[in-house]
Design an enzyme around this catalytic site. Sequence first.
Site, PDB file in Angstrom:
ATOM      1  N   HIS A 222       3.117   2.925  -9.072  1.00  0.00           N
ATOM      2  CA  HIS A 222       3.118   1.632  -9.137  1.00  0.00           C
ATOM      3  C   HIS A 222       4.313   1.111  -9.860  1.00  0.00           C
ATOM      4  CE1 HIS A 222      -1.020   1.875  -7.662  1.00  0.00           C
ATOM      5  NE2 HIS A 222      -1.442   2.261  -8.761  1.00  0.00           N
TER       6      HIS A 222
ATOM      7  N   ASP B 178       1.033  -1.349  -0.047  1.00  0.00           N
ATOM      8  CA  ASP B 178      -0.101   0.013  -0.013  1.00  0.00           C
ATOM      9  C   ASP B 178       0.987   1.227   0.108  1.00  0.00           C
ATOM     10  OD1 ASP B 178      -2.206   1.538   0.080  1.00  0.00           O
ATOM     11  OD2 ASP B 178      -2.843   1.008   2.056  1.00  0.00           O
TER      12      ASP B 178
ATOM     13  N   LEU C 213      11.057 -20.765  -3.845  1.00  0.00           N
ATOM     14  CA  LEU C 213      10.115 -19.910  -3.484  1.00  0.00           C
ATOM     15  C   LEU C 213       9.329 -20.101  -4.266  1.00  0.00           C
ATOM     16  CD1 LEU C 213       9.836 -17.257  -1.530  1.00  0.00           C
ATOM     17  CD2 LEU C 213      10.360 -15.721  -3.573  1.00  0.00           C
TER      18      LEU C 213
HETATM   19  C1  FPP Z   1      -1.750   0.092  -3.478  1.00  0.00           C
HETATM   20  O1  FPP Z   1      -1.048   1.408  -3.480  1.00  0.00           O
HETATM   21  C2  FPP Z   1      -0.987  -0.705  -4.700  1.00  0.00           C
HETATM   22  C3  FPP Z   1      -1.822  -0.972  -5.713  1.00  0.00           C
HETATM   23  C4  FPP Z   1      -3.176  -1.391  -5.619  1.00  0.00           C
HETATM   24  C5  FPP Z   1      -1.244  -1.937  -6.584  1.00  0.00           C
HETATM   25  C6  FPP Z   1       0.086  -2.416  -6.357  1.00  0.00           C
HETATM   26  C7  FPP Z   1       0.550  -3.185  -7.472  1.00  0.00           C
HETATM   27  C8  FPP Z   1       1.958  -3.168  -7.786  1.00  0.00           C
HETATM   28  C9  FPP Z   1       2.836  -2.718  -7.061  1.00  0.00           C
HETATM   29  C10 FPP Z   1       2.079  -3.799  -9.413  1.00  0.00           C
HETATM   30  C11 FPP Z   1       2.672  -5.456  -8.771  1.00  0.00           C
HETATM   31  C12 FPP Z   1       3.280  -6.105  -9.908  1.00  0.00           C
HETATM   32  C13 FPP Z   1       3.498  -7.461  -9.596  1.00  0.00           C
HETATM   33  C14 FPP Z   1       4.093  -8.135 -11.060  1.00  0.00           C
HETATM   34  C15 FPP Z   1       3.081  -8.097  -8.689  1.00  0.00           C
HETATM   35  P1  FPP Z   1      -2.194   2.496  -3.622  1.00  0.00           P
HETATM   36  O2  FPP Z   1      -2.443   2.922  -5.170  1.00  0.00           O
HETATM   37  O3  FPP Z   1      -3.440   2.109  -3.104  1.00  0.00           O
HETATM   38  O4  FPP Z   1      -1.571   4.004  -3.074  1.00  0.00           O
HETATM   39  P2  FPP Z   1      -2.287   4.925  -2.091  1.00  0.00           P
HETATM   40  O5  FPP Z   1      -3.190   4.260  -0.897  1.00  0.00           O
HETATM   41  O6  FPP Z   1      -1.394   5.669  -1.614  1.00  0.00           O
HETATM   42  O7  FPP Z   1      -3.037   5.644  -3.249  1.00  0.00           O
END
Ligand code: FPP
Length: 240
Positions: A33, A16, A127
Amino acid sequence: MENTNNVPVHVSIIMDGNGRWAKEKDLDRAAGHIEGVESVRACTEAAVECGVRYLSLYAFSEENWGRPQEEVNALMELMFKSMMEELSNFLSNGIRFMVLGHRERLSDKLNAMIDDCMEKTRMNDRLTLIVFLSYSGKWDILQAAKKFAAEVLSHPEDSEKLMNMDVDGFDRYLVTDGIPDPDLIIRTSGEQRISNYLLWQGAYSELLFSDILWPDFRKQEFRSALQAYSKRDRRYGKVK
Ligand code: FPP
């Protein structure tokens, strides 16, 4: 790791804070992201180095479909690209890759990529890296209950045995069948809630809430979390 006896078998992370990380830097959310994928890579490497056997990541919830279409598309594109780029890395490092969740909601293109990565890495055992995509805990329990009901209906001769099933017996209907429950669930970015994640499987998981935003959560932070876990006293509701 100093305390090798206490390395969790399964570490799960609610990633997050990507959006806030980007906002702090005056970048668009997609940049957060993209940087978050670097943290995925770093934590995967750290997990292998520390002897963790399962690393799972909450990458996209059922609720996340409600985000602006542009962001959903960018995230799906990023998943596709990351899988395409990381496959050779999984193969050379003995990583078994899995995606669990409501896969019917994903595009055919992404599902084909997921199937390819899962099939090519399925014999790896150093893993297991699990990405929860289009997942929610309530959805998982509901689809498990539906599978169970269908089995009772289609096998009336076994219905009494099925109705006497215990808690462990229900595990096999969940998408996590065969995967040990998480020992440790980490949530980054200072939020302290479980957000419909592994509701059944996380019943006795240790929870660790970190203030660090996901794009800043790297090897050192992962190792610190494992260190903190090694000091926890797990009793599973019993007296020690
Ligand atoms: C939360 O931050 C993050 C997500 C909803 C997406 C996470 C996905 C990735 C990092 C890509 C992963 C890729 C692979 C291949 C596993 P948020 O957008 O909710 O942040 P905020 O709460 O600050 O708005």
